[in-house]
Design an enzyme around this catalytic site. Structure first.
Site, PDB file in Angstrom:
ATOM      1  N   ASP A   1       0.816  -1.218   0.000  1.00  0.00           N
ATOM      2  CA  ASP A   1       0.000   0.000   0.000  1.00  0.00           C
ATOM      3  C   ASP A   1       0.851   1.271   0.000  1.00  0.00           C
ATOM      4  OD1 ASP A   1      -2.417   1.693   0.643  1.00  0.00           O
ATOM      5  OD2 ASP A   1      -1.304   1.975   2.491  1.00  0.00           O
TER       6      ASP A   1
ATOM      7  N   LEU B   1      -5.926   7.272   3.218  1.00  0.00           N
ATOM      8  CA  LEU B   1      -6.119   8.308   2.195  1.00  0.00           C
ATOM      9  C   LEU B   1      -5.022   8.318   1.143  1.00  0.00           C
ATOM     10  CD1 LEU B   1      -7.315  11.200   4.519  1.00  0.00           C
ATOM     11  CD2 LEU B   1      -8.710   9.891   2.940  1.00  0.00           C
ATOM     12  N   ARG B   2      -4.091   7.356   1.238  1.00  0.00           N
ATOM     13  CA  ARG B   2      -2.990   7.343   0.262  1.00  0.00           C
ATOM     14  C   ARG B   2      -3.507   7.225  -1.168  1.00  0.00           C
ATOM     15  NH1 ARG B   2       0.256   3.835   3.677  1.00  0.00           N
ATOM     16  NH2 ARG B   2       1.775   5.114   4.765  1.00  0.00           N
ATOM     17  N   GLY B   3      -4.514   6.396  -1.359  1.00  0.00           N
ATOM     18  CA  GLY B   3      -5.069   6.188  -2.705  1.00  0.00           C
ATOM     19  C   GLY B   3      -5.581   7.486  -3.301  1.00  0.00           C
TER      20      GLY B   3
END
Length: 373
Positions: A209, A290-292
């Site tokens: 991720d 919230l990385r996506g």
């Protein structure tokens, strides 16, 4: 030589030219976008053996323009940007000293599988520090990789702790080494590229991720393309200078596009409604954290800059969203549908566009189960 020139074929290392690489468009795009905006967070490339992963990454490093550096500095410090210079150089700058400038090619550092933490992060010579009162630091691979590309082949076989260290440095842009109460930090801002073969095991989801983008590559199946790749390689091996000269114009053109995109990037805007829809897709796909959302926004802006525009379009987002999200979906061991298809389906629903004609379900090995409209 100016900082935006390509070395002449006779003067540079013999590296297969990036613009001559056939196919693998997904991998090439992910690498270019990370070079335009290193804050995207690197690329994880998973694919079959012998698909040109290492060749492509070396070719990209060779394509990039020379960068300004402080001569004889182990960290490739930038002569004027405080965020990209070591503490020693910054100190000299604050004292008003004249900082000399040199230019060098962007480095691609290969991280060997058996590397120890000391080899990667660097070591502090405690005896020298105590006897001479100086912070005697022996820089590691992260220091050499500053402002370059750090390539880890078979990253899925690397010790999890080391992968963590690499990802921390890539995210923060700094590496800190502490030993016996002595602490040293130096800039370590690099594009992290990991590659691996899925047959040899996947990375843990928590580590996967943290890579900005994830590219899946498969062996080229079309006989005509395979012949073209083999003939090109043969032509390159027979006479590298001649082959390089043939692609010199395309190399210079692509290099200039990347430089222009880096300069244009701060001016690129992504409309509020599009940002909301990106987050809607992430939410619908149950993407943790919230990385996506952040990476998809950054990648879409980098692509827009690469296309020499300043307004992000739905098509820009469509081109990058699978690369940014496919590795962030919650894994179900019984899931047989390729996660890229799930991302495309969610994107089409939220953005109210038709699924691409070639969108297909696959069984996770690249084998198609049937096209969907």
């Amino acid at each position: 030589m100016s900082s935006t020139s390509v070395a002449t074929p006779a003067a540079r290392r013999v590296v297969f030219p990036f613009t001559a690489i056939v196919g693998q468009e997904e991998m090439k795009l992910a690498l270019i976008l990370n070079v335009i905006d290193p804050k995207i967070g690197g690329v994880m490339i998973m694919g079959d053996r012998g698909t040109g992963k290492s060749t492509t990454i070396r070719a990209l490093a060779d394509l990039l323009p020379e960068i300004p550096v402080v001569p004889n500095d182990p960290f490739n410090s930038h002569p004027t940007d405080p965020d990209l210079m070591s503490d020693d150089v910054r100190q000299k700058l604050l004292q008003g000293e004249d900082i000399p400038t040199d230019h060098k090619k962007v480095e691609m550092i290969d991280l060997p599988l058996g590397a120890t933490e000391d080899r990667v992060c660097g070591t502090i010579d405690i005896e020298k520090a105590l006897s001479e009162g100086v912070k005697a630091f022996e820089p590691g691979l992260l220091a050499k990789a500053n402002r370059g590309i750090l390539y880890v082949d078979e990253v899925n076989l690397l010790d999890d702790h080391l992968v963590d260290v690499l990802l921390d440095s890539a995210a923060s842009g700094w590496n800190t080494v502490e030993r016996e109460g002595i602490s040293i930090r130096h800039p370590a801002s690099f594009v992290l590229v990991g590659s691996g073969n899925p047959e040899e095991g996947e990375l843990r989801p928590q580590l996967l991720d943290r890579f900005g983008m994830h590219s899946e590559i498969h062996t080229v199946r079309e006989p005509v393309l395979r012949v073209q790749i083999v003939e090109q390689r043969s032509e390159f091996d027979q006479s590298p200078p001649e082959f390089l000269t043939k692609y010199q114009g395309q190399q210079e053109e692509l290099q200039q596009r990347i430089v222009n995109a880096q300069q244009l990037l701060p001016a690129v805007n992504i409309d509020y409604d599009l940002r909301v829809k990106i987050s809607e897709v992430c939410s619908e796909l149950n993407v943790d954290g919230l990385r996506g959302d952040i990476v998809t926004n950054r990648a879409a802006k980098a692509l827009t800059a690469f296309e020499q525009r300043t307004e992000v379009t739905v098509e820009d987002i469509q081109r990058v969203i699978v690369l940014c999200l496919r590795h962030r979906l919650r894994k179900d061991p019984l899931e047989s549908i390729d996660s890229g298809y799930k991302v495309e389906k969610a994107f089409a629903r939220v953005f109210e566009v038709e699924l691409p004609e070639d969108a297909t379900e696959t069984n996770g090995t690249g084998q198609k189960l049937g096209a969907r409209s």
